[in-house]
Design an enzyme around this catalytic site. Structure first.
Site, short mmCIF file in Angstrom:
data_model
loop_
_atom_site.label_atom_id
_atom_site.label_comp_id
_atom_site.label_asym_id
_atom_site.label_seq_id
_atom_site.Cartn_x
_atom_site.Cartn_y
_atom_site.Cartn_z
N PHE A 146 -9.20 127.74 26.28
CA PHE A 146 -8.51 128.61 25.96
C PHE A 146 -8.67 129.69 24.93
O PHE A 146 -8.85 129.26 24.27
CB PHE A 146 -6.96 127.83 25.76
CG PHE A 146 -5.71 128.87 25.44
CD1 PHE A 146 -4.74 128.95 26.32
CD2 PHE A 146 -5.26 129.51 23.54
CE1 PHE A 146 -3.71 129.70 26.93
CE2 PHE A 146 -4.78 130.26 24.11
CZ PHE A 146 -3.29 130.66 25.27
N ASP A 233 -14.62 132.48 18.84
CA ASP A 233 -13.35 132.29 18.52
C ASP A 233 -12.39 131.11 17.73
O ASP A 233 -12.44 129.72 18.42
CB ASP A 233 -12.72 131.53 20.32
CG ASP A 233 -10.84 131.97 20.20
OD1 ASP A 233 -10.78 131.95 19.37
OD2 ASP A 233 -10.47 132.38 21.27
N LYS A 275 -4.16 134.23 14.23
CA LYS A 275 -2.61 133.25 13.44
C LYS A 275 -3.09 132.89 12.29
O LYS A 275 -2.72 133.91 11.90
CB LYS A 275 -3.60 132.01 14.24
CG LYS A 275 -3.12 132.11 15.71
CD LYS A 275 -3.37 130.67 17.03
CE LYS A 275 -2.48 130.73 18.08
NZ LYS A 275 -3.84 130.32 19.39
C1 PLP Z 1 -4.13 131.12 20.37
C2 PLP Z 1 -4.88 131.22 20.75
C3 PLP Z 1 -5.75 132.78 21.21
C4 PLP Z 1 -4.38 134.10 21.29
O1 PLP Z 1 -4.31 134.69 20.56
P1 PLP Z 1 -2.76 135.05 21.14
O2 PLP Z 1 -2.12 136.25 19.68
O3 PLP Z 1 -1.63 134.03 21.07
O4 PLP Z 1 -3.08 136.22 21.80
C5 PLP Z 1 -6.58 132.72 21.84
N1 PLP Z 1 -7.99 131.64 21.34
C6 PLP Z 1 -7.66 130.55 20.79
C7 PLP Z 1 -8.44 129.23 20.68
C8 PLP Z 1 -5.78 129.89 21.06
O5 PLP Z 1 -5.40 129.04 19.93
#
Ligand code: PLP
Length: 427
Positions: A146, A233, A275
């Site tokens: 994701f 990520d 985040k």
């Molecule tokens: C939440 C998340 C995203 C996307 O972030 P948004 O601010 O919702 O666009 C990408 N990668 C990971 C691992 C995430 O948990």
């Protein structure tokens, strides 16, 4: 503090239902206030927050230092665009790059934008530094990843719900099994056009899948060997969530003190943050890399009107300082061990929960039922009634990820709420 919200929960839900797009399926609870590990609904009922806005609120709701930094900056200057310089971006970039041990930072707003940025940087690097032929670059990604919701990102998702009828898809991605070093090695060996390997150190959305302890480090050395960028990520796993500043620290000997020993852990070539970079106060994301990579981006080649705005700089600096000053990585590590120990005792004697897994305060409990049953959802509804908010992830899995400012006493209280609730579903 009295509730200022005039709407009842029922009215608020009805308004969203009628006037908002139905792109989410929220748990029916309407929140109107938050403080630390707690949130209150429109009727004033108090809950423990065990989602933390998908790990954005690591520093706790409405952290006074972060709120103060935001409001003070908002009174002074909010947005200049990058057509001009502003006096908070430079200090923030200096602070954040030293904090994580990189030469440079590229500021964006949301996580998905930061992932897009990393992909663009990796491709440009591949053509200009690695010498891959134009339009031939490939990025290796993992199954069940994701990384966000843009057209390009969903192109390499294997979640049918996220993908179907959003094509045509962006080309240039190769999908391999997660936590499979052999698959990575074979792919890197057999294809000369690989620019980068984009990976989550723990797959959060997929259900908190924690890979083998040595996966990150060995993946990094395979990437180094093949001149492929290792792109982490850490939007959900980073910033103390897993008991270390970054989850790529894994279970290395630094014991969650990596912020002081940046050279001892598996340092990605490109680090993606979002985040909790703002403590949930404001949309702030970033891509970090060293000069040899980041310098491929020249004026006019990438940007965002709000990226690097003064409020974002002030908020993110304060949010990172809070993580350090309040020892949140150490707290997440300690409380996470306690949570899994207590939940494991329960799982051993339960027929409703089959396993608990995770690292630090990013954990999941797997529910004993078929993937398509609604048991995890029903349990989350019962948890809500018992004063604790959590959400199911893919399959019958419940993620448990409270703010990292929790105390041991509060955590033990939560464990007893969770166990009491799960017992109601015992078969
Ligand atoms: C939440 C998340 C995203 C996307 O972030 P948004 O601010 O919702 O666009 C990408 N990668 C990971 C691992 C995430 O948990």
């Amino acid at each position: 503090m009295a509730t200022v919200n005039q709407l009842s929960s029922k009215e608020a839900i009805a308004l969203e239902d009628k006037h908002g797009a139905h792109n989410y399926h929220p748990l029916p609870v309407v929140l109107s206030r938050g403080e630390g590990v707690y949130v209150w609904d429109a009727e004033g009922k108090k809950y423990y927050d065990f989602l933390s806005a998908y790990s954005a609120v690591n520093q706790g709701h409405c952290h006074p230092r972060i709120v103060n930094a935001m409001t003070e900056q908002a009174k002074r200057l909010t947005l200049t665009s990058r057509a001009f310089y502003n006096d908070t971006l430079g200090p923030y970039e200096k602070y954040a790059t030293e904090y994580f041990g990189f030469d440079k930072l590229l500021p964006m707003n949301t996580g998905a934008e930061a992932v897009e940025t990393a992909i663009k940087i990796a491709r440009k690097w591949a053509y200009e530094k690695k010498g891959i032929d134009e339009n031939e670059a490939q990025i290796v990604v993992c199954e069940n990843n994701f990384h966000g919701r843009t057209t390009t990102i969903i192109s390499f998702s294997n979640d049918e719900n996220a993908r179907k009828n959003f094509g045509p898809y962006t080309a240039g991605f190769i999908k391999i099994e997660y936590d499979n070093l052999q698959a990575l090695e074979e792919t890197l060996k057999s294809n000369k056009n690989i620019a980068g390997f984009l990976v989550e150190p723990i797959q959060g959305e997929a259900g908190v899948y924690t890979p083998s302890d040595d996966y990150m480090r060995k993946a990094q050395s395979l990437c180094n060997e093949h001149n492929v960028l290792f792109i982490a990520d850490e939007i959900q796993t980073g910033i103390a969530r897993t008991g270390a500043l970054l989850a790529v620290c894994g279970k290395c000997s630094c014991e969650g003190h990596c912020e002081k020993q940046a050279d001892t852990y598996a340092q990605p070539d490109i680090l993606i943050l979002g985040k909790a970079l703002s403590g949930g106060a404001y949309p702030v994301s970033a891509v970090l890399a060293n000069n040899d990579i980041m310098n491929v981006i020249k004026p006019g080649q990438h940007g965002s009107t709000f990226g690097g705005n003064p409020v974002a700089g002030a908020v993110a600096t304060e949010a990172l300082e809070v993580v350090r000053d309040e020892n949140l990585a150490q707290n997440a590590r300690h409380l996470g061990n306690l949570f899994r120990e207590k939940m494991q005792e329960f799982v051993d004697s339960s027929n409703i929960a089959t396993l608990v897994r995770g690292r630090g305060l990013l954990n999941a409990v797997v529910i004993n039922d078929t993937e398509d049953s609604s048991t995890a959802w029903d349990i989350c509804m019962a948890l809500r009634d018992n004063g604790l908010l959590a959400k199911p992830t893919h399959g019958n899995i419940i993620r448990f990820a409270p703010p990292l400012v929790m105390t041991e006493e509060e955590l033990l209280d939560c464990v007893s709420i969770i166990i009491k609730t799960l017992k109601q579903f015992e078969k």
